[in-house]
Design a protein around this motif. Structure first.
Motif, mmCIF file in Angstrom:
data_model
loop_
_atom_site.group_PDB
_atom_site.id
_atom_site.type_symbol
_atom_site.label_atom_id
_atom_site.label_comp_id
_atom_site.label_asym_id
_atom_site.label_seq_id
_atom_site.Cartn_x
_atom_site.Cartn_y
_atom_site.Cartn_z
ATOM 1 N N GLY A 1 -4.875 3.034 8.840
ATOM 2 C CA GLY A 1 -3.515 3.097 8.316
ATOM 3 C C GLY A 1 -2.994 1.767 7.821
ATOM 4 O O GLY A 1 -2.192 1.724 6.879
ATOM 5 N N ALA B 1 2.572 7.399 4.302
ATOM 6 C CA ALA B 1 2.978 7.484 5.706
ATOM 7 C C ALA B 1 3.984 8.597 5.943
ATOM 8 O O ALA B 1 4.319 8.886 7.088
ATOM 9 C CB ALA B 1 3.575 6.152 6.157
ATOM 10 N N THR C 1 -4.339 1.733 4.279
ATOM 11 C CA THR C 1 -3.801 2.800 3.432
ATOM 12 C C THR C 1 -2.330 2.565 3.104
ATOM 13 O O THR C 1 -1.907 2.630 1.948
ATOM 14 C CB THR C 1 -3.969 4.165 4.117
#
Length: 342
Positions: free
Chosen positions: A40, A51, A43
């Motif tokens: 994450g 998100a 990303t």
């Protein structure tokens, strides 16, 4: 202090920022030992909208959601149990404008984003763990409340899969783990996992039989794509597929719509941010407390890869391991393990 911050162009740079001196109410100051770079972190750096809800604010734009360290100071209202303790941290559990992200020497974070670690473990070994642990915990809570008796886990040999195995075992919930290779299956079996299926020829029939016997009607899917299409016919009646990850999303999932009628299948997403465990403060505190006596299980430990200093952030973000090990950022003054020793 040194910190790794996100720029207006969504890049990362090392900056000198003020060291926090007094935590806000409900917050702790943590001397960071190490921070894992999770999927994450990469990303959401380039695609913040991925998100879902807006990424939590961080003072001075310090990046990083996962880490571990030792508590230096308590703000008003923080339980005294946290004083001086090692903690594993997942910053996104509690959103606060007073937070300072974890890729720095001293973080400021709500205590409800921290899990107290036992004194006998090394904080570094849990610097990327809490995101996986709380995801597994919140998911098992959700499916139990929905009436599911057992679970099927794709990406069974992933870090989240290991956390799921440990927590399912602790609550005596039957669980089936799908893996891509016999080596991965042996890894799980060596850790005491009972029901492991390699997704090779003929596995769907084996899955159908075992899922029916164990009433495994919930699927925690971290793969998606072709695998989801392949397992759909093997799922029991009234099964629900909870989509969490997309490791196999390069290929589409194909399935006959008659399956939805014949088996009353449901497909929905799972987000730990949207779970009752994380959204309800009292339940989050209870979850963190319930996990304290379990966290030393080796299945919760972070898969440590190469260590990097803050100045090596570009190399750290580019680091990739075929075994799923994570790049680890070490705060100023920490020892960096040479790559040859990894």
């Amino acid at each position: 202090m040194k910190a790794i911050c996100v720029t207006a162009s969504r890049d990362l740079e090392v900056r000198d920022i003020p060291t926090p001196e007094q935590p806000a109410a409900g917050h702790v100051l943590v001397a960071m030992t190490a921070s894992a770079i999770n999927h994450g972190d990469k990303t959401f750096l380039k695609m913040p909208a991925a998100a879902g809800p807006q990424i939590p604010a961080s003072r001075h734009d310090v990046w990083g959601a996962s880490g571990a360290g030792r508590v230096l100071a308590l703000g008003a209202g923080v339980p005294t149990d946290y004083a001086g303790k090692q903690v594993a941290i997942y910053r996104s559990l509690t959103r606060s404008a007073d937070s300072v992200g974890l890729w720095c020497e001293t973080a400021a974070i709500p205590y409800t984003s921290c899990l107290i670690l036992p004194d006998h473990v090394h904080a570094r070994d849990y610097c990327g763990s809490l995101v996986n642990v709380i995801t597994a915990y919140a998911f098992l809570e959700e499916i139990a409340e929905a009436g599911h008796k057992g679970v099927i886990v794709t990406a069974g040999n992933s870090a989240t899969g290991h956390a799921m195995a440990a927590l399912a075992r602790a609550r005596r919930m039957p669980a089936i783990f799908l893996v891509r290779s016999e080596a991965a299956a042996e890894t799980l079996r060596s850790l005491g996992v009972e029901h492991v299926i390699v997704t090779s020829d003929g596995y769907a029939a084996q899955l159908a039989t075992l899922a029916a016997a164990l009433q495994a009607t919930a699927v925690f899917d971290g793969v998606g794509g072709e695998l989801l299409g392949n397992i759909a016919p093997a799922l029991p009646m009234n099964a629900t597929v909870y989509c969490y990850g997309f490791l196999g999303a390069a290929a589409p999932a194909a399935m006959h719509t008659t399956l939805f009628m014949m088996k009353n299948l449901t497909i929905r997403r799972f987000s730990n941010f949207e779970s009752a465990t994380v959204k309800q403060p009292a339940r989050l505190v209870a979850a963190l407390k319930a996990l304290e006596p379990l966290i030393a299980d080796p299945m919760f430990a972070t898969w440590l890869g190469q260590e990097f200093s803050y100045e090596q952030i570009g190399e750290a973000m580019a680091y990739a391991s075929s075994g799923g090990r994570k790049a680890i950022l070490i705060a100023q003054g920490g020892s960096v393990v040479p790559q040859s020793l990894q």
